[in-house]
Design an enzyme around this catalytic site. Sequence first.
Site, PDB file in Angstrom:
ATOM      1  N   CYS A  97     -17.284   1.981  19.107  1.00 17.25           N
ATOM      2  CA  CYS A  97     -17.735   2.919  20.136  1.00 17.25           C
ATOM      3  C   CYS A  97     -18.030   2.235  21.472  1.00 17.25           C
ATOM      4  O   CYS A  97     -17.877   2.850  22.524  1.00 17.25           O
ATOM      5  CB  CYS A  97     -18.926   3.739  19.656  1.00 17.25           C
TER       6      CYS A  97
ATOM      7  N   LYS B  95     -26.224   6.253   7.576  1.00 13.90           N
ATOM      8  CA  LYS B  95     -26.457   6.355   9.018  1.00 13.90           C
ATOM      9  C   LYS B  95     -26.316   7.810   9.431  1.00 13.90           C
ATOM     10  O   LYS B  95     -25.269   8.422   9.230  1.00 13.90           O
ATOM     11  CB  LYS B  95     -25.444   5.489   9.752  1.00 13.90           C
TER      12      LYS B  95
ATOM     13  N   TYR C 273     -36.334  -3.630  17.954  1.00 15.16           N
ATOM     14  CA  TYR C 273     -36.447  -4.177  19.306  1.00 15.16           C
ATOM     15  C   TYR C 273     -37.835  -4.774  19.535  1.00 15.16           C
ATOM     16  O   TYR C 273     -38.065  -5.411  20.549  1.00 15.16           O
ATOM     17  CB  TYR C 273     -36.131  -3.080  20.332  1.00 15.16           C
TER      18      TYR C 273
ATOM     19  N   SER D  94     -33.187   2.624  18.841  1.00 13.17           N
ATOM     20  CA  SER D  94     -33.572   2.642  20.256  1.00 13.17           C
ATOM     21  C   SER D  94     -34.521   3.787  20.603  1.00 13.17           C
ATOM     22  O   SER D  94     -35.489   3.591  21.335  1.00 13.17           O
ATOM     23  CB  SER D  94     -32.318   2.717  21.114  1.00 13.17           C
TER      24      SER D  94
ATOM     25  N   LYS E 181     -30.641   4.156   8.513  1.00 12.85           N
ATOM     26  CA  LYS E 181     -30.814   4.234   9.963  1.00 12.85           C
ATOM     27  C   LYS E 181     -30.727   5.674  10.440  1.00 12.85           C
ATOM     28  O   LYS E 181     -29.807   6.374  10.011  1.00 12.85           O
ATOM     29  CB  LYS E 181     -29.698   3.407  10.591  1.00 12.85           C
TER      30      LYS E 181
ATOM     31  N   ARG F 262     -27.122   4.127  23.516  1.00 13.74           N
ATOM     32  CA  ARG F 262     -25.853   4.484  24.152  1.00 13.74           C
ATOM     33  C   ARG F 262     -25.891   4.205  25.648  1.00 13.74           C
ATOM     34  O   ARG F 262     -24.873   3.862  26.241  1.00 13.74           O
ATOM     35  CB  ARG F 262     -25.493   5.936  23.821  1.00 13.74           C
TER      36      ARG F 262
ATOM     37  N   CYS G 230     -16.116   6.042  17.352  1.00 17.84           N
ATOM     38  CA  CYS G 230     -16.244   4.814  16.558  1.00 17.84           C
ATOM     39  C   CYS G 230     -14.941   4.379  15.891  1.00 17.84           C
ATOM     40  O   CYS G 230     -14.962   3.667  14.887  1.00 17.84           O
ATOM     41  CB  CYS G 230     -17.360   4.975  15.528  1.00 17.84           C
TER      42      CYS G 230
ATOM     43  N   GLU H 246     -23.456   7.584  -0.697  1.00 19.54           N
ATOM     44  CA  GLU H 246     -22.942   6.541   0.207  1.00 19.54           C
ATOM     45  C   GLU H 246     -23.443   5.164  -0.227  1.00 19.54           C
ATOM     46  O   GLU H 246     -22.691   4.182  -0.224  1.00 19.54           O
ATOM     47  CB  GLU H 246     -23.405   6.808   1.654  1.00 19.54           C
TER      48      GLU H 246
HETATM   49  C1  PBG Z   1     -22.652   1.936  16.838  1.00 20.67           C
HETATM   50  C2  PBG Z   1     -24.112   1.858  16.725  1.00 20.67           C
HETATM   51  C3  PBG Z   1     -25.097   2.742  17.218  1.00 20.67           C
HETATM   52  C4  PBG Z   1     -26.319   2.126  16.988  1.00 20.67           C
HETATM   53  C5  PBG Z   1     -26.064   0.927  16.345  1.00 20.67           C
HETATM   54  N1  PBG Z   1     -24.696   0.798  16.163  1.00 20.67           N
HETATM   55  C6  PBG Z   1     -25.064   3.987  17.986  1.00 20.67           C
HETATM   56  C7  PBG Z   1     -24.305   5.171  17.648  1.00 20.67           C
HETATM   57  O1  PBG Z   1     -23.971   5.464  16.506  1.00 20.67           O
HETATM   58  O2  PBG Z   1     -24.050   5.848  18.636  1.00 20.67           O
HETATM   59  C8  PBG Z   1     -27.646   2.684  17.419  1.00 20.67           C
HETATM   60  C9  PBG Z   1     -28.752   1.726  17.453  1.00 20.67           C
HETATM   61  C10 PBG Z   1     -29.929   2.188  18.224  1.00 20.67           C
HETATM   62  O3  PBG Z   1     -30.049   3.353  18.618  1.00 20.67           O
HETATM   63  O4  PBG Z   1     -30.812   1.340  18.439  1.00 20.67           O
HETATM   64  N2  PBG Z   1     -21.986   2.785  16.018  1.00 20.67           N
END
Ligand code: PBG
Length: 346
Positions: free
Chosen positions: A143, A217, A335, A296, A270, A227, A151, A255
């Site tokens: 991505c 995820k 973080y 994030s 996640k 993003r 992705c 999964e």
């Molecule tokens: C990529 C990815 C993402 C995150 C980690 N790897 C974002 C998404 O799926 O858009 C998000 C991590 C975060 O928000 O800290 N696929």
Amino acid sequence: MSFSAAKGMGPAPDEGPPLLPPEFLIERPRRLRRTPALRRLVRETQLSRDDFILPLFVVEGSSVRQEVSSMPGVFRESVDKLAETCREAEQLGIPGVILFGVPETKDSEGRAAWSTDGIVQRALERIERASPGLVRIADLCFCEYTDHGHCGVLDDQHDVDNDATLENLELQAISLSDAGAQIVAPSGMMDGMVASIRAALDEARHDQVSILSYAVKYASAFYGPFRDAAGSTPAFGDRATYQMDPANVREALKEAALDVDQGADMLMVKPAMPYLDVLRRVKDKVDVPVCAYQVSGEYAMILAAAQNGWIDRERAMRESLTCIKRAGADFILTYFARDMARLLKA
Ligand code: PBG
């Protein structure tokens, strides 16, 4: 004896008088909370510096260190600055880092992701020289590398083509392992991704590189600030055909089981905080290490509230990480890794 009797509210009509004085029967869990030392003694979950992985964003250029506006304290760094951050992380006792690349050029497939002189490839080589003791994890996804922000490769319907994307994931996994990744972490939620990456790595003599699968995820609003940082917002549509529905837990277990069967060495759940029930259930089901990603948006919420004086930053950080660990995380991508490690060192 009934509860009402124990509380001294008098016996139920058919029970006669209480046999013991009521105060004798009240359970008193507060006994173990009386002093800080007592509380330390019975505390079940302890955070340690060993629990954290620091996510890092790497950009082209030199001496670049740009703060991500929606993530105060998080930076996009060029390789030279990133190496300094890694040294600091190592000195703080953090075991490892996970790298996300923000490339200068994007195309429909994300070819920069498997280029020998790609941004993450160069960062990995540099970290291996500068901080050889740190565990080097490379995120595997497209991505950040595709011009449409999805992705993987798109089909005619503008949906991600699963099997075409697997082929590119194999190339990316090999390229990043060649560059020194010790763990690859596929985050694109493609079906069969672990099996195909494992086979490709083994064939390329990378049988010692492990796979940390983002097995579970969710299609989450909490990725918003990431993003911004990675420039990976989809140009159209969303990720709902590959990431999971937040309402579901059955498919999380599926999964997780599939990825272990395919050879995943570790699994990830996640985001973290809104999904602690999922984390616990996955943890109970599989026999590999399970980590959680405090993403994030989770970080940004705590920071934003703290900046407004609405929440105590340090306490919220510690509590959130403690609860993620209590729910079953063997380690946590966060973080806050450096801030928390500093606190634990003190
Ligand atoms: C990529 C990815 C993402 C995150 C980690 N790897 C974002 C998404 O799926 O858009 C998000 C991590 C975060 O928000 O800290 N696929």
